[in-house]
Design an enzyme around this catalytic site. Structure first.
Site, mmCIF file in Angstrom:
data_model
loop_
_atom_site.group_PDB
_atom_site.id
_atom_site.type_symbol
_atom_site.label_atom_id
_atom_site.label_comp_id
_atom_site.label_asym_id
_atom_site.label_seq_id
_atom_site.Cartn_x
_atom_site.Cartn_y
_atom_site.Cartn_z
ATOM 1 C CB SER A 126 -0.995 -5.535 -11.230
ATOM 2 O OG SER A 126 0.011 -5.182 -10.633
ATOM 3 C CE1 TYR A 151 -1.619 -9.657 -6.673
ATOM 4 C CE2 TYR A 151 0.511 -8.414 -7.533
ATOM 5 C CZ TYR A 151 -0.960 -8.588 -7.291
ATOM 6 O OH TYR A 151 -1.597 -7.443 -7.557
ATOM 7 C CE LYS A 155 -3.886 -9.321 -9.561
ATOM 8 N NZ LYS A 155 -5.559 -9.314 -9.468
HETATM 9 N N1 UFG Z 1 8.826 0.778 0.497
HETATM 10 C C1 UFG Z 1 9.495 1.225 1.608
HETATM 11 N N2 UFG Z 1 9.362 0.620 2.908
HETATM 12 C C2 UFG Z 1 7.990 -0.148 3.015
HETATM 13 C C3 UFG Z 1 7.239 -0.616 2.032
HETATM 14 C C4 UFG Z 1 7.773 -0.076 0.829
HETATM 15 O O1 UFG Z 1 10.654 1.533 1.522
HETATM 16 O O2 UFG Z 1 7.776 -0.493 4.212
HETATM 17 C C5 UFG Z 1 8.950 1.187 -0.719
HETATM 18 C C6 UFG Z 1 9.491 0.102 -1.605
HETATM 19 O O3 UFG Z 1 10.756 -0.535 -1.643
HETATM 20 C C7 UFG Z 1 9.250 0.663 -3.261
HETATM 21 C C8 UFG Z 1 7.941 1.472 -2.736
HETATM 22 O O4 UFG Z 1 8.096 1.972 -1.352
HETATM 23 O O5 UFG Z 1 10.119 1.408 -3.695
HETATM 24 C C9 UFG Z 1 6.414 1.017 -3.102
HETATM 25 O O6 UFG Z 1 6.363 -0.308 -2.413
HETATM 26 P P1 UFG Z 1 4.714 -0.873 -2.180
HETATM 27 O O7 UFG Z 1 5.122 -2.353 -1.437
HETATM 28 O O8 UFG Z 1 3.976 0.010 -1.540
HETATM 29 O O9 UFG Z 1 4.386 -1.164 -3.678
HETATM 30 P P2 UFG Z 1 5.132 -1.811 -4.980
HETATM 31 O O10 UFG Z 1 5.409 -0.836 -5.973
HETATM 32 O O11 UFG Z 1 6.325 -2.923 -4.309
HETATM 33 O O12 UFG Z 1 3.962 -2.822 -5.289
HETATM 34 C C10 UFG Z 1 2.813 -2.335 -5.914
HETATM 35 C C11 UFG Z 1 1.663 -3.326 -5.575
HETATM 36 C C12 UFG Z 1 1.923 -4.528 -6.127
HETATM 37 C C13 UFG Z 1 2.066 -4.712 -7.425
HETATM 38 C C14 UFG Z 1 3.389 -3.829 -7.882
HETATM 39 C C15 UFG Z 1 3.766 -3.796 -9.309
HETATM 40 O O13 UFG Z 1 1.506 -3.453 -4.147
HETATM 41 O O14 UFG Z 1 0.558 -5.399 -6.048
HETATM 42 O O15 UFG Z 1 3.111 -2.465 -7.222
HETATM 43 O O16 UFG Z 1 3.051 -3.141 -9.887
HETATM 44 F F1 UFG Z 1 2.344 -5.841 -8.016
#
Ligand code: UFG
Length: 337
Positions: A126, A151, A155
């Site tokens: 990841s 998590y 990785k």
């Molecule tokens: N977000 C919102 N509202 C929500 C969910 C997410 O505004 O309800 C925003 C988050 O703040 C972020 C973006 O949308 O700015 C993406 O969030 P995600 O949770 O979809 O994804 P992340 O980038 O946080 O996480 C992903 C993967 C993880 C990995 C991470 C880092 O889900 O497994 O990228 O690579 F670890």
């Protein structure tokens, strides 16, 4: 003779899309999954999509006798390892379970592979391994670590374990694929992401809000140093991601040693851009409100894609509009499956 590829965790979101690509291309596919975060009927859907049925074992990959029986029953040429817990927030609450499961499955897998002289391994890593100290675009030579949750550390640790294993056994061929933000679904509408309970990730939250399952999306923060103030991510269509695994399989067949390779598009999209694109391509409203930042979130995360192009001859092709269309189609079909 066709190659036999073993997919631990292959009934999940990414594994099932990789299985669909492999079956379509004529590879023999063996899936092991404990179905703790997947459904068994994915195997039927794979057969419906590809006309070919993968072998399936409902086992815990950390169960050595059970895993050994799978390797005894099939002449496995290569392994693509997806088995692991993946919820960032849950990993903060249950760190020991995450380390036990994610490291345990990998260690058992390495031991059983060694006992059966299987040398090719692709690992689901990841972008989280770049941690908080590096800055986008992330290049594979940046140091690992500075992860914000257990998590992410699993990785990073597994990547280290695999690097060490390659030093000790020069015949090993390992590629760690660092995924950015996989979204979308197979265009058949038959396989996709099935989040357990309230989704943590943005796209399933958007699709469930559009479907009326959730009332309103909370946009976590609009005061980041980005063009519209919301977080920027490298969303990649899961079918493009799956094709990257096939390219990596061709690579490991020819090269020994350890490599880490990003699978992203190289393009950043903000949370609000994704919401707007989703609403406009699908002609469906996505109600949202601005909420405080979520702890542990980065402002900006996107991939450098040169290494994937150079070593794998692969690059993502689908647009953010494609991702939104296919995610929505899946949301509407998955209700009825
Ligand atoms: N977000 C919102 N509202 C929500 C969910 C997410 O505004 O309800 C925003 C988050 O703040 C972020 C973006 O949308 O700015 C993406 O969030 P995600 O949770 O979809 O994804 P992340 O980038 O946080 O996480 C992903 C993967 C993880 C990995 C991470 C880092 O889900 O497994 O990228 O690579 F670890």
């Amino acid at each position: 003779m066709s190659k036999t590829v073993f997919l631990p965790g292959g009934a999940g979101f990414i594994g099932s899309h990789v299985a669909a690509e492999l079956l379509t291309l004529g590879y023999d596919v063996v899936i092991a999954d404990d179905l703790s975060n997947a459904r068994g009927d994915v195997i039927d859907r794979l057969e419906q999509i590809t006309g070919r049925r993968p072998a399936f074992y409902r086992i815990d990959v950390a169960d050595r006798p059970a895993l050994t029986a799978v390797f005894d029953a099939h002449a496995i040429d290569a392994v693509i390892h997806f088995a692991g817990f993946k919820a960032v927030g849950e990993s903060v609450e249950k760190p020991v379970a995450y380390y036990r499961n994610n490291l345990g499955t990998t260690l058992t897998l390495l031991e059983v592979m060694a006992a059966h002289n299987v040398k090719e391994l692709i690992f689901s890593s990841s972008a989280t391994v770049y941690g908080v100290e590096n800055e986008a675009p992330y290049t594979e030579d940046m140091p690992r670590g500075g992860c914000t949750n257990p998590y992410g550390w699993t990785k990073a640790m597994i990547e280290q374990i695999l690097e060490d294993a390659c030093v000790a056994d020069p015949a090993l061929r390992v590629v760690c694929l660092r995924y950015f933000n996989p979204v979308g679904a197979h265009e058949s509408g038959l396989i996709g992401e099935l989040p357990n309970g309230i989704p943590n990730n943005l796209m399933p939250y958007i699709t469930q809000t559009a479907a009326g399952v959730r009332k309103e999306l909370a946009v976590f923060g609009n005061d980041y140093p980005t063009p519209d103030g919301t977080g920027v991510r490298d969303f990649i269509h899961v079918v493009d991601l799956a094709k990257g695994h096939v390219a990596a399989l061709c690579y490991t067949a020819k090269h020994t040693g350890w490599e880490a390779i990003n699978l992203g598009t190289g393009r950043g999209t903000s949370v609000l851009e994704l919401v707007d694109t989703f609403a406009s391509v699908n002609a469906v409203p996505v109600p949202y409100h601005i909420a405080p930042r979520r702890s542990g979130d980065l402002a900006v995360c996107y991939a450098a894609t040169d290494k994937a192009k150079r070593l794998l001859g692969w690059q993502a092709e689908k647009t953010v509009a494609d991702m939104c269309r296919d995610s929505w189609r899946w949301q509407q079909h998955s209700d009825k499956l």
